[in-house]
Design an enzyme around this catalytic site. Structure first.
Site, PDB file in Angstrom:
ATOM      1  N   SER A 214       0.710  -1.296  -0.035  1.00 51.76           N
ATOM      2  CA  SER A 214       0.042  -0.161  -0.080  1.00 51.76           C
ATOM      3  C   SER A 214       0.914   1.409  -0.001  1.00 51.76           C
ATOM      4  O   SER A 214       0.525   2.241  -0.556  1.00 51.76           O
ATOM      5  CB  SER A 214      -0.936  -0.001   1.138  1.00 51.76           C
ATOM      6  OG  SER A 214      -0.106  -0.221   2.658  1.00 51.76           O
TER       7      SER A 214
ATOM      8  N   HIS B 180       1.608   4.345   5.053  1.00 55.19           N
ATOM      9  CA  HIS B 180       0.873   5.229   3.789  1.00 55.19           C
ATOM     10  C   HIS B 180       1.453   6.695   3.556  1.00 55.19           C
ATOM     11  O   HIS B 180       1.420   7.314   2.616  1.00 55.19           O
ATOM     12  CB  HIS B 180      -0.552   5.362   4.344  1.00 55.19           C
ATOM     13  CG  HIS B 180      -1.046   3.726   4.411  1.00 55.19           C
ATOM     14  ND1 HIS B 180      -2.427   3.666   4.999  1.00 55.19           N
ATOM     15  CD2 HIS B 180      -0.587   2.667   3.838  1.00 55.19           C
ATOM     16  CE1 HIS B 180      -2.576   2.395   4.849  1.00 55.19           C
ATOM     17  NE2 HIS B 180      -1.527   1.519   4.221  1.00 55.19           N
TER      18      HIS B 180
END
Length: 339
Positions: free
Chosen positions: A155, A205
């Site tokens: 991610s 992230h």
């Protein structure tokens, strides 16, 4: 329904991922290979089939943990952790996102540029996450929440790809039902995921978003080219220079004999033989010798350029009916001055 694939158990989501990926590739005109390879690699690492099980490290050996990476200088955790996932929903969600972003980016950039971009974003996102966690430890004493945190998944790279994809977009997009400008979609998704997915890695992230911004800054400094691909092309060009030099050396000697004219020139020369420019070549109608465009009389047989003249008629009568080998021998004798 559970399906055992390799050493993992699928609850039906991976077959759906495969079906969706096949459908998208069937409809796509470009069929981007790097995106397909990345999805296949992530899926195979998760499934761990028997023929790869002994080669792949376990997930406990590749967790991204800043403390262990810095303490043991563990590049394996630094480089491999993005390709591991803790469950089927984690894998499928990331791979669907990679499929959508990868097809758009690879189609517009080309496979080589896209592959170098993914490698750059992976290294940048991992490095920035490592620096953020170390900085929080040094300046705010945040040791347990971030510095000793364990994380895996693709991610971080996906957040960086989202920044690159939407960097110049003026449109609006929906992020989990919230309409935001596309260029800020990654920031909105960062906040929403942190609110509704408690186990998500905030620093991972955030590191991906910052990596995407840094990548675009570097790319702008390189006049629109990917910095990693510029480096790779420069190295490849340097390695290929001796081969190109020797190849040009041999090509320059091919098909040439002593004198100002040539006999039986290459393809490019043949296209210029009948041209009207004086800088090219013209072919004698009597002996087929290729003469310089600056000459008006054939060097081989003294025939004028338009085929007229006494020498031309005499040459035609002398050579009429001769075999091809004898014709070639006489042409060479005439050129070298032998009788």
């Amino acid at each position: 329904m559970e399906v055992r694939i390799g050493r993992s158990v699928s609850r039906g989501m991976i077959p759906l991922l495969a079906l969706h990926a096949f459908s998208e590739y069937y409809r796509s005109n470009s069929k981007p290979p790097v995106t397909a390879a990345l999805i296949a690699a992530n899926t195979l690492i998760y499934l761990r089939p028997s023929f790869l099980h002994s080669l792949l490290p376990s997930i406990d050996q590749v967790w991204f943990n800043p403390h262990l990476i810095l303490r043991h200088k563990d590049l394996k955790r630094f480089l491999l952790s993005p390709f591991y996932h803790i469950g089927e929903p984690h894998l499928v969600y990331n791979m669907l996102s990679l499929l959508w972003k990868g097809i758009q980016l690879e189609t517009s950039m080309g496979s080589f540029e896209f592959a170098s971009m993914v490698a750059s974003l992976l290294a940048l996102s991992q490095g920035i996450t490592l620096m953020l966690s170390k900085s929080l430890l040094l300046f705010f004493d945040y040791e347990r929440p971030y510095y000793r945190e364990y994380a895996v998944g693709f991610s971080g790279v996906l957040f960086a790809m989202k920044v690159v994809l939407n960097s110049r977009s003026d449109e609006y997009t929906s992020v989990h039902g919230v309409i935001v400008p596309s260029r800020y979609a990654a920031w909105a998704e960062l906040i929403l995921i942190q609110m509704f997915v408690p186990g998500a890695s905030f620093l991972g992230h955030l590191g991906g978003i910052l990596a995407g911004i840094l990548y675009m800054k570097l790319r702008g400094n390189y006049f629109g080219s990917d910095p990693l691909s510029v480096l790779m092309r420069s190295v490849g060009s340097a390695l290929n220079w001796p081969v190109r030099f020797l190849g040009g050396l041999f090509r320059s000697r091919r098909g040439r004999i002593t004198g100002r004219g040539t006999v039986g020139g290459g393809g490019n020369r043949r296209r210029r033989v009948n041209g009207g420019d004086n800088g090219g070549f013209w072919r004698c109608q009597a002996c087929t010798y290729d003469n310089s465009g600056y000459l008006s009389v054939c060097e081989m047989c003294a025939t004028t350029r338009d085929g007229s003249g006494l020498a031309s008629m005499q040459w035609d009568r002398d050579l009429d009916g001769l075999p091809l080998d004898e014709l070639r021998r006489r042409r060479i004798d005439r050129f070298t001055g032998r009788r």
